[in-house]
Design a protein around this motif. Structure first.
Motif, PDB file in Angstrom:
ATOM      1  N   ALA A  94       0.854  -1.201  -0.080  1.00 23.63           N
ATOM      2  CA  ALA A  94       0.169   0.141  -0.001  1.00 23.63           C
ATOM      3  C   ALA A  94       0.741   1.157   0.000  1.00 23.63           C
ATOM      4  CB  ALA A  94      -0.933   0.084   1.063  1.00 23.63           C
ATOM      5  N   GLY A  95       2.083   1.039   0.063  1.00 21.34           N
ATOM      6  CA  GLY A  95       2.932   2.430   0.170  1.00 21.34           C
ATOM      7  C   GLY A  95       3.323   2.780   1.527  1.00 21.34           C
ATOM      8  N   ARG A  96       2.707   2.315   2.619  1.00 14.92           N
ATOM      9  CA  ARG A  96       2.689   2.861   3.753  1.00 14.92           C
ATOM     10  C   ARG A  96       4.066   2.615   4.364  1.00 14.92           C
ATOM     11  NH1 ARG A  96      -2.443   0.837   3.992  1.00 14.92           N
ATOM     12  NH2 ARG A  96      -1.555  -1.332   5.031  1.00 14.92           N
ATOM     13  N   LEU A  97       5.116   1.846   4.065  1.00 10.79           N
ATOM     14  CA  LEU A  97       6.493   1.393   4.305  1.00 10.79           C
ATOM     15  C   LEU A  97       6.954   1.365   3.038  1.00 10.79           C
ATOM     16  CD1 LEU A  97       5.704  -0.893   7.446  1.00 10.79           C
ATOM     17  CD2 LEU A  97       6.513   1.577   7.432  1.00 10.79           C
ATOM     18  N   VAL A  98       8.313   1.205   3.187  1.00  9.14           N
ATOM     19  CA  VAL A  98       9.190   1.098   1.975  1.00  9.14           C
ATOM     20  C   VAL A  98      10.321   0.143   2.662  1.00  9.14           C
ATOM     21  CG1 VAL A  98       8.849   3.020   0.895  1.00  9.14           C
ATOM     22  CG2 VAL A  98      10.638   2.945   2.484  1.00  9.14           C
ATOM     23  N   LEU A  99      10.745  -0.866   1.662  1.00  6.68           N
ATOM     24  CA  LEU A  99      11.648  -1.911   2.009  1.00  6.68           C
ATOM     25  C   LEU A  99      13.151  -1.449   1.594  1.00  6.68           C
ATOM     26  CD1 LEU A  99      12.244  -4.971   2.710  1.00  6.68           C
ATOM     27  CD2 LEU A  99      12.423  -5.260   0.201  1.00  6.68           C
ATOM     28  N   TRP A 100      13.989  -1.345   2.863  1.00  3.92           N
ATOM     29  CA  TRP A 100      15.458  -1.013   2.629  1.00  3.92           C
ATOM     30  C   TRP A 100      16.139  -2.372   2.554  1.00  3.92           C
ATOM     31  CZ3 TRP A 100      16.747   3.185   6.862  1.00  3.92           C
ATOM     32  CH2 TRP A 100      16.276   4.377   6.532  1.00  3.92           C
ATOM     33  N   GLY A 101      15.663  -3.416   2.899  1.00  2.00           N
ATOM     34  CA  GLY A 101      16.556  -4.629   2.701  1.00  2.00           C
ATOM     35  C   GLY A 101      16.139  -5.944   3.529  1.00  2.00           C
ATOM     36  N   ASP A 102      16.531  -6.845   3.007  1.00  4.09           N
ATOM     37  CA  ASP A 102      16.342  -8.268   3.969  1.00  4.09           C
ATOM     38  C   ASP A 102      17.449  -8.378   5.004  1.00  4.09           C
ATOM     39  OD1 ASP A 102      14.500  -8.708   1.879  1.00  4.09           O
ATOM     40  OD2 ASP A 102      14.462 -10.786   2.042  1.00  4.09           O
ATOM     41  N   LEU A 103      17.071  -8.758   6.183  1.00  3.07           N
ATOM     42  CA  LEU A 103      18.332  -9.064   7.158  1.00  3.07           C
ATOM     43  C   LEU A 103      18.913 -10.158   6.760  1.00  3.07           C
ATOM     44  CD1 LEU A 103      16.883  -8.216  10.779  1.00  3.07           C
ATOM     45  CD2 LEU A 103      18.657  -6.923   9.241  1.00  3.07           C
ATOM     46  N   ASP A 104      20.263 -10.135   6.791  1.00  3.57           N
ATOM     47  CA  ASP A 104      21.078 -11.213   6.455  1.00  3.57           C
ATOM     48  C   ASP A 104      21.158 -12.304   7.633  1.00  3.57           C
ATOM     49  OD1 ASP A 104      22.713 -13.005   5.347  1.00  3.57           O
ATOM     50  OD2 ASP A 104      24.557 -11.713   5.169  1.00  3.57           O
ATOM     51  N   ARG A 105      20.343 -13.000   7.905  1.00  2.00           N
ATOM     52  CA  ARG A 105      20.117 -14.037   9.036  1.00  2.00           C
ATOM     53  C   ARG A 105      19.387 -15.165   8.833  1.00  2.00           C
ATOM     54  NH1 ARG A 105      17.735 -11.305  14.245  1.00  2.00           N
ATOM     55  NH2 ARG A 105      19.578 -10.176  14.091  1.00  2.00           N
ATOM     56  N   PRO A 106      19.305 -16.186   9.600  1.00  2.00           N
ATOM     57  CA  PRO A 106      18.568 -17.395   9.259  1.00  2.00           C
ATOM     58  C   PRO A 106      17.184 -16.908   9.204  1.00  2.00           C
ATOM     59  CG  PRO A 106      20.146 -17.836  10.845  1.00  2.00           C
ATOM     60  CD  PRO A 106      20.404 -16.507  10.553  1.00  2.00           C
ATOM     61  N   GLU A 107      16.216 -17.802   8.335  1.00  2.00           N
ATOM     62  CA  GLU A 107      14.760 -17.530   8.610  1.00  2.00           C
ATOM     63  C   GLU A 107      14.233 -17.667   9.691  1.00  2.00           C
ATOM     64  OE1 GLU A 107      13.007 -20.531   5.758  1.00  2.00           O
ATOM     65  OE2 GLU A 107      13.391 -21.983   7.000  1.00  2.00           O
ATOM     66  N   ILE A 108      12.942 -17.043   9.841  1.00  2.00           N
ATOM     67  CA  ILE A 108      12.069 -17.392  11.152  1.00  2.00           C
ATOM     68  C   ILE A 108      11.373 -18.744  10.687  1.00  2.00           C
ATOM     69  CG2 ILE A 108      10.279 -16.634  12.355  1.00  2.00           C
ATOM     70  CD1 ILE A 108      11.050 -13.796  11.516  1.00  2.00           C
ATOM     71  N   ALA A 109      11.531 -19.598  11.315  1.00  2.00           N
ATOM     72  CA  ALA A 109      10.789 -21.028  11.148  1.00  2.00           C
ATOM     73  C   ALA A 109       9.733 -21.152  12.553  1.00  2.00           C
ATOM     74  CB  ALA A 109      11.439 -22.147  11.268  1.00  2.00           C
ATOM     75  N   LEU A 110       8.389 -21.152  12.364  1.00  3.06           N
ATOM     76  CA  LEU A 110       7.627 -21.539  13.337  1.00  3.06           C
ATOM     77  C   LEU A 110       7.361 -22.986  13.468  1.00  3.06           C
ATOM     78  CD1 LEU A 110       7.112 -18.404  12.695  1.00  3.06           C
ATOM     79  CD2 LEU A 110       4.797 -19.020  13.718  1.00  3.06           C
ATOM     80  N   TRP A 111       7.514 -23.765  14.739  1.00  3.78           N
ATOM     81  CA  TRP A 111       7.514 -25.057  14.887  1.00  3.78           C
ATOM     82  C   TRP A 111       6.235 -25.321  15.628  1.00  3.78           C
ATOM     83  CZ3 TRP A 111      11.371 -29.158  13.909  1.00  3.78           C
ATOM     84  CH2 TRP A 111      12.449 -28.565  13.396  1.00  3.78           C
ATOM     85  N   THR A 112       5.690 -26.725  15.391  1.00  6.61           N
ATOM     86  CA  THR A 112       4.691 -27.147  16.363  1.00  6.61           C
ATOM     87  C   THR A 112       5.474 -28.273  17.323  1.00  6.61           C
ATOM     88  OG1 THR A 112       3.798 -28.617  14.882  1.00  6.61           O
ATOM     89  CG2 THR A 112       2.434 -26.601  15.113  1.00  6.61           C
ATOM     90  N   LEU A 113       5.269 -28.231  18.482  1.00  8.52           N
ATOM     91  CA  LEU A 113       6.019 -29.232  19.385  1.00  8.52           C
ATOM     92  C   LEU A 113       5.121 -30.094  20.308  1.00  8.52           C
ATOM     93  CD1 LEU A 113       8.994 -26.824  20.528  1.00  8.52           C
ATOM     94  CD2 LEU A 113       9.221 -28.584  18.736  1.00  8.52           C
ATOM     95  N   TYR A 114       5.479 -31.238  20.486  1.00 12.21           N
ATOM     96  CA  TYR A 114       4.523 -31.988  21.465  1.00 12.21           C
ATOM     97  C   TYR A 114       5.206 -33.161  22.069  1.00 12.21           C
ATOM     98  CZ  TYR A 114       3.820 -34.600  17.010  1.00 12.21           C
ATOM     99  OH  TYR A 114       3.925 -35.298  15.890  1.00 12.21           O
ATOM    100  N   PRO A 115       5.140 -33.778  23.178  1.00 15.94           N
ATOM    101  CA  PRO A 115       5.820 -34.410  23.832  1.00 15.94           C
ATOM    102  C   PRO A 115       5.978 -35.956  23.109  1.00 15.94           C
ATOM    103  CG  PRO A 115       4.244 -33.617  25.400  1.00 15.94           C
ATOM    104  CD  PRO A 115       3.922 -33.213  24.183  1.00 15.94           C
ATOM    105  N   SER A 116       7.069 -36.365  22.993  1.00 18.43           N
ATOM    106  CA  SER A 116       7.190 -37.763  22.115  1.00 18.43           C
ATOM    107  C   SER A 116       6.832 -38.876  22.888  1.00 18.43           C
ATOM    108  CB  SER A 116       8.679 -37.589  21.652  1.00 18.43           C
ATOM    109  OG  SER A 116       9.535 -37.665  22.671  1.00 18.43           O
ATOM    110  N   ARG A 117       6.803 -38.886  24.059  1.00 21.66           N
ATOM    111  CA  ARG A 117       6.563 -40.122  24.855  1.00 21.66           C
ATOM    112  C   ARG A 117       5.160 -40.332  25.195  1.00 21.66           C
ATOM    113  NH1 ARG A 117       9.336 -36.992  28.485  1.00 21.66           N
ATOM    114  NH2 ARG A 117       8.126 -35.967  30.262  1.00 21.66           N
ATOM    115  N   ARG A 118       4.236 -39.362  24.721  1.00 16.98           N
ATOM    116  CA  ARG A 118       2.818 -39.605  24.724  1.00 16.98           C
ATOM    117  C   ARG A 118       2.107 -39.890  23.227  1.00 16.98           C
ATOM    118  NH1 ARG A 118       1.504 -34.175  27.636  1.00 16.98           N
ATOM    119  NH2 ARG A 118      -0.508 -34.611  26.458  1.00 16.98           N
ATOM    120  N   LEU A 119       1.114 -40.788  23.156  1.00 23.22           N
ATOM    121  CA  LEU A 119       0.499 -40.912  22.062  1.00 23.22           C
ATOM    122  C   LEU A 119      -0.163 -39.599  21.657  1.00 23.22           C
ATOM    123  CD1 LEU A 119      -1.223 -44.393  22.814  1.00 23.22           C
ATOM    124  CD2 LEU A 119       0.696 -43.988  21.449  1.00 23.22           C
ATOM    125  N   LEU A 120      -0.233 -39.466  20.401  1.00 29.44           N
ATOM    126  CA  LEU A 120      -0.920 -38.308  19.791  1.00 29.44           C
ATOM    127  C   LEU A 120      -2.354 -38.318  20.043  1.00 29.44           C
ATOM    128  CD1 LEU A 120       0.104 -35.562  18.423  1.00 29.44           C
ATOM    129  CD2 LEU A 120      -0.213 -36.462  16.248  1.00 29.44           C
TER     130      LEU A 120
END
Length: 297
Positions: A242-268
């Motif tokens: 929409a032009g409300r912000l402008v991009l100056w660049g991408d940060l040179d760092r690893p991507e953001i990864a969202l994980w789902t986690l659950y206990p392995s010793r329990r049945l799902l």
């Protein structure tokens, strides 16, 4: 271990006393007391500190209660599902999610899930700290780039990336000059943001002028022209379009990864599987564009 005695122990622990537990369950107080005493003898542990008028869990009793109450509830739910001839999701589902994801996405996700699965009692907590899923009774946790944990099973369901953005009115300074910046967290002195920018420049020297506790607040301040900011592309893509912000660049760092986690010793459980399927339906490709569309709808 005697499961009946363990069930009675959890009943007393949940109600905070033999009398209250007996009244709630319609069971003789003497029977509950005898079963708990038998469990203590079999484990060679004292599970309750018994006073004249008080009953308090010992440290070992508290640990046993926290680690077994959810398992016993799952046994009950599994038996009920078998008895009714199906595996329809039901019961309480506790989920811990990061603050930003909760603010931008979990509301709509939760509503959609509740409409599809009315027999599930969904409980969401919003926090960025790493929770102890077993001790705190969580069925599922959503985390950003979590540390490896052998006791948990995890999968990535969304990917995002950080970018540097600013208001159109803000002129990017030249080499050797400091750009005003809005940051999340503690205020610090001048710093350098390594990034990949369209004009080929690889770094930006910034001087923080405003520190805020949330990325939503950082975005609002950047929109107002207070300074440049580092923000997830999913949170600002509509502003960029929409032009409300402008991009100056991408940060040179690893991507953001969202994980789902659950206990392995329990049945799902069926309810956890249903929520994982719900996330897959909402974000089939797991891209930042899908998250941005979800936020913007």
């Amino acid at each position: 271990m005697d499961l009946l005695a363990l069930t009675d122990f959890n009943l007393v622990a949940r109600h905070g006393g033999f009398g209250r537990a007996a009244r709630a369950a319609g069971r003789p107080k003497a029977t509950l007391s005898r079963r708990v005493a038998e469990l203590e003898t079999s484990l060679d542990l004292r599970l309750f500190e018994r006073g004249a008028r008080t009953l308090k869990l010992t440290e070992e009793g508290r640990a046993l209660h926290e680690r077994t109450r959810v398992l016993l509830a799952e046994i009950d739910e599994t038996a009920a599902a078998i008895a009714t001839g199906g595996d329809k999701p039901r019961g309480r589902l506790r989920i811990s999610a990061p603050v930003l994801f909760s603010q931008t996405a979990m509301g709509k996700l939760s509503v959609g899930f509740a409409l599809k699965h009315p027999d599930v009692r969904l409980e969401i907590t919003s926090e960025d700290r790493p929770v102890d899923m077993v001790d705190e009774g969580y069925d599922l946790a959503i985390r950003v780039n979590p540390d490896p944990d052998e006791s948990l099973i995890g999968r990535i369901f969304l990917r995002d990336r950080l970018v540097v953005v600013a208001a159109p009115s803000m002129v990017r300074p030249g080499d050797g000059e400091l750009a005003k910046a809005v940051v999340r967290g503690p205020m610090s002195g001048p710093m350098t943001w390594d990034m990949r920018s369209p004009d080929g420049r690889s770094s930006l020297s910034v001087g923080p002028v405003l520190s805020l506790p949330s990325l939503m607040m950082v975005r609002d301040a950047v929109r107002a022209g207070i300074g440049a900011g580092r923000l997830p592309i999913s949170l600002v893509s509509r502003d960029l379009a929409a032009g409300r912000l402008v991009l100056w660049g991408d940060l040179d760092r690893p991507e953001i990864a969202l994980w789902t986690l659950y206990p392995s010793r329990r049945l799902l459980s069926a309810r956890v599987s249903a929520f994982l399927d719900h996330l897959k339906e909402a974000f089939p490709m797991g891209t930042a564009d899908e998250l941005a569309a979800h936020i913007g709808e």
